[in-house]
Design a protein around this motif. Structure first.
Motif, PDB file in Angstrom:
ATOM      1  N   ASP A  27       1.056  -1.240  -0.044  1.00 27.13           N
ATOM      2  CA  ASP A  27      -0.240   0.126  -0.021  1.00 27.13           C
ATOM      3  C   ASP A  27       0.959   1.097  -0.228  1.00 27.13           C
ATOM      4  O   ASP A  27       2.087   1.574   1.249  1.00 27.13           O
ATOM      5  N   HIS A  28       1.321   1.858  -0.945  1.00 29.12           N
ATOM      6  CA  HIS A  28       1.400   3.115  -1.209  1.00 29.12           C
ATOM      7  C   HIS A  28       0.816   3.833  -0.875  1.00 29.12           C
ATOM      8  O   HIS A  28       1.578   5.715  -1.216  1.00 29.12           O
ATOM      9  N   TYR A  29      -0.288   3.998  -0.110  1.00 32.77           N
ATOM     10  CA  TYR A  29      -0.933   6.063   0.159  1.00 32.77           C
ATOM     11  C   TYR A  29      -0.760   6.183   1.093  1.00 32.77           C
ATOM     12  O   TYR A  29      -1.477   4.968   2.089  1.00 32.77           O
ATOM     13  N   TYR A  30      -0.400   6.766   1.776  1.00 37.01           N
ATOM     14  CA  TYR A  30      -0.306   7.312   3.519  1.00 37.01           C
ATOM     15  C   TYR A  30      -1.112   7.680   4.050  1.00 37.01           C
ATOM     16  O   TYR A  30      -1.437   7.961   5.350  1.00 37.01           O
ATOM     17  N   ASP A 341       5.112  13.204  -1.178  1.00 37.73           N
ATOM     18  CA  ASP A 341       5.300  12.418   0.083  1.00 37.73           C
ATOM     19  C   ASP A 341       6.003  12.512   0.701  1.00 37.73           C
ATOM     20  O   ASP A 341       6.663  12.596   2.677  1.00 37.73           O
ATOM     21  N   ASP A 387       7.657   1.459   3.313  1.00 34.94           N
ATOM     22  CA  ASP A 387       7.340   1.319   2.577  1.00 34.94           C
ATOM     23  C   ASP A 387       8.218   2.837   1.356  1.00 34.94           C
ATOM     24  O   ASP A 387       8.116   2.518   0.368  1.00 34.94           O
ATOM     25  N   PHE A 388       7.687   4.218   1.927  1.00 39.15           N
ATOM     26  CA  PHE A 388       8.893   5.018   0.906  1.00 39.15           C
ATOM     27  C   PHE A 388      10.227   4.575   0.706  1.00 39.15           C
ATOM     28  O   PHE A 388      10.191   5.380  -0.943  1.00 39.15           O
ATOM     29  N   ARG A 391      10.228   2.734  -2.191  1.00 42.83           N
ATOM     30  CA  ARG A 391       9.950   3.187  -3.455  1.00 42.83           C
ATOM     31  C   ARG A 391      10.820   3.871  -4.048  1.00 42.83           C
ATOM     32  O   ARG A 391      10.380   3.750  -5.228  1.00 42.83           O
TER      33      ARG A 391
END
Length: 402
Positions: A27-30, A341, A387-388, A391
């Motif tokens: 999941d890349h939306y925080y 982000d 996660d960031f 990415r």
């Protein structure tokens, strides 16, 4: 005539959604869009809209005389565009009167000045461009760093950017016997003027107004005017700096805070030798009395007025260092989503939520935090940061487009 400078900080962070270890890499939306929208709409109704209306009425009632100053974080302006365009329009109407000054700051309400001169400068440029875009080309001339964080070195950086003044806290451990009610100058670059918050009179409004255990409760306009008149005649400025959410959110309407503010300008004009001025006007009109020496950064937070609200324990230090270790990698990606982000992850609130202080300062941190404990805030943030990192590294592996 002596001058009162009313300055309001207006900021809302992009709060993180609950982000589990098992979300890393998937999941890349925080961001917690529902919570962020809910908070800003609630405060819009309690504070921003009614207070903006009150200030506009006062500006029209006292044309050319009543003036206020704002700084808007970039994250706040982004949320106004997304969730509260009516609030943005009400701020734009205030600025168009010509009796409101806007200040520069870091776009992400970040602590970048403590870590990276390049990132600090970049965020200030982004913020200035946003102000110009939303407020008809308005270009700020005075700077307000995140949470009034200031040191001699930070002031010198701000002077090098072309600003003529900066706001900070009138911290007792810096001032000693001196008064905050003068204009000072940066000890490295004297071209930068320094305006200091009168923390006692500011906090009487911002923190103590509704405190029934306070010996001076209730705070009436007449009482406040008496305190203003007690300021020695040689002291030329009174800087009242506070969160804008003081009005209606921290101090509810039922406390009488709006009535107090509505009555204050008339009482000042009729019963004191003070008027109202913006930071730029004060800097242009009042000569500095001396340099102020601040070798170690100060802020307006907590009893210590230092950096420990954000960088006072191992959790905060680890998260902060891990974040800024990524700076060069993130900028090499030149990816708009990653840069957005990156900007929002720098917001000081994330580190504020990790504070482990006790007693009254701890209560204030808990009041603002969406987490149950500082440790929950740390774990959630580090999961997101993990996660960031993935990415960013994945983006850097992509072949360059010919």
């Amino acid at each position: 005539m002596r001058s009162i400078c009313f300055y309001f900080q207006v900021h809302q962070p992009y709060r993180l959604k609950p982000y589990r270890f098992f979300d890393i890499g998937d999941d890349h939306y925080y961001w917690d869009d529902f919570l962020n929208r809910s908070v800003i709409r609630k405060i819009a109704q309690k504070c921003y809209l009614p207070m903006n209306s009150l200030l506009l009425d006062l500006i029209h009632q006292y044309p050319g005389q009543f003036k206020v100053t704002f700084s808007f974080s970039g994250t706040f302006m982004d949320q106004l565009e997304a969730y509260a365009p009516d609030v943005l329009e009400s701020f734009q109407r205030l600025v168009k009167t010509g009796q409101v000054e806007l200040l520069s700051e870091t776009y992400g309400h970040a602590l970048a000045a403590l870590k990276s001169k390049d990132e600090f400068s970049s965020m200030v440029d982004q913020h200035r461009e946003k102000i110009q875009a939303l407020f008809d080309g308005y270009t700020p001339k005075v700077f307000r760093n995140t949470e009034l964080i200031y040191s001699d070195q930070i002031g010198a950086m701000v002077a090098d950017m072309g600003y003529k003044g900066i706001l900070t806290e009138g911290a007792k451990h810096v001032l000693g016997w001196k008064s905050p009610n003068y204009v000072y100058q940066n000890s490295i670059n004297p071209n930068l003027k320094v305006l200091l918050k009168n923390f006692r009179l500011s906090d009487d409004i911002a923190f103590r107004f509704s405190n029934k255990t306070w010996e001076d409760y209730p705070l009436t306009t007449d009482k406040f005017i008496n305190w203003i008149n007690a300021i020695p005649k040689s002291e030329q400025v009174l800087n009242l700096f506070m969160d804008y959410e003081t009005f209606g959110e921290h101090q509810w309407a039922e406390t009488g805070i709006f009535e107090f503010m509505k009555a204050l300008p008339g009482a000042v004009f009729n019963q004191t030798d003070f008027g109202f001025a913006t930071p730029s006007e004060i800097i242009d009109q009042v000569s500095p009395i001396s340099a102020i020496h601040v070798p170690t950064p100060i802020s307006w937070a907590d009893e210590e007025r230092d950096l420990t609200a954000w960088l006072g324990n191992d959790l905060q230090d680890e998260a902060f260092d891990r974040l800024y270790d990524l700076e060069n990698m993130v900028k090499k990606t030149n990816d708009p989503d990653l840069l957005r982000d990156w900007n929002y992850l720098q917001t000081s609130d994330h580190f504020y939520y990790m504070c482990t202080k006790f007693f009254s300062d701890g209560d204030i941190h808990s009041y603002f935090s969406p987490y149950d404990t500082p440790y929950d805030a740390f774990i959630n943030y580090m999961n997101v940061l993990s996660d960031f990192v993935l990415r960013v590294k994945e983006k850097l592996k992509e072949p360059a487009i010919a």
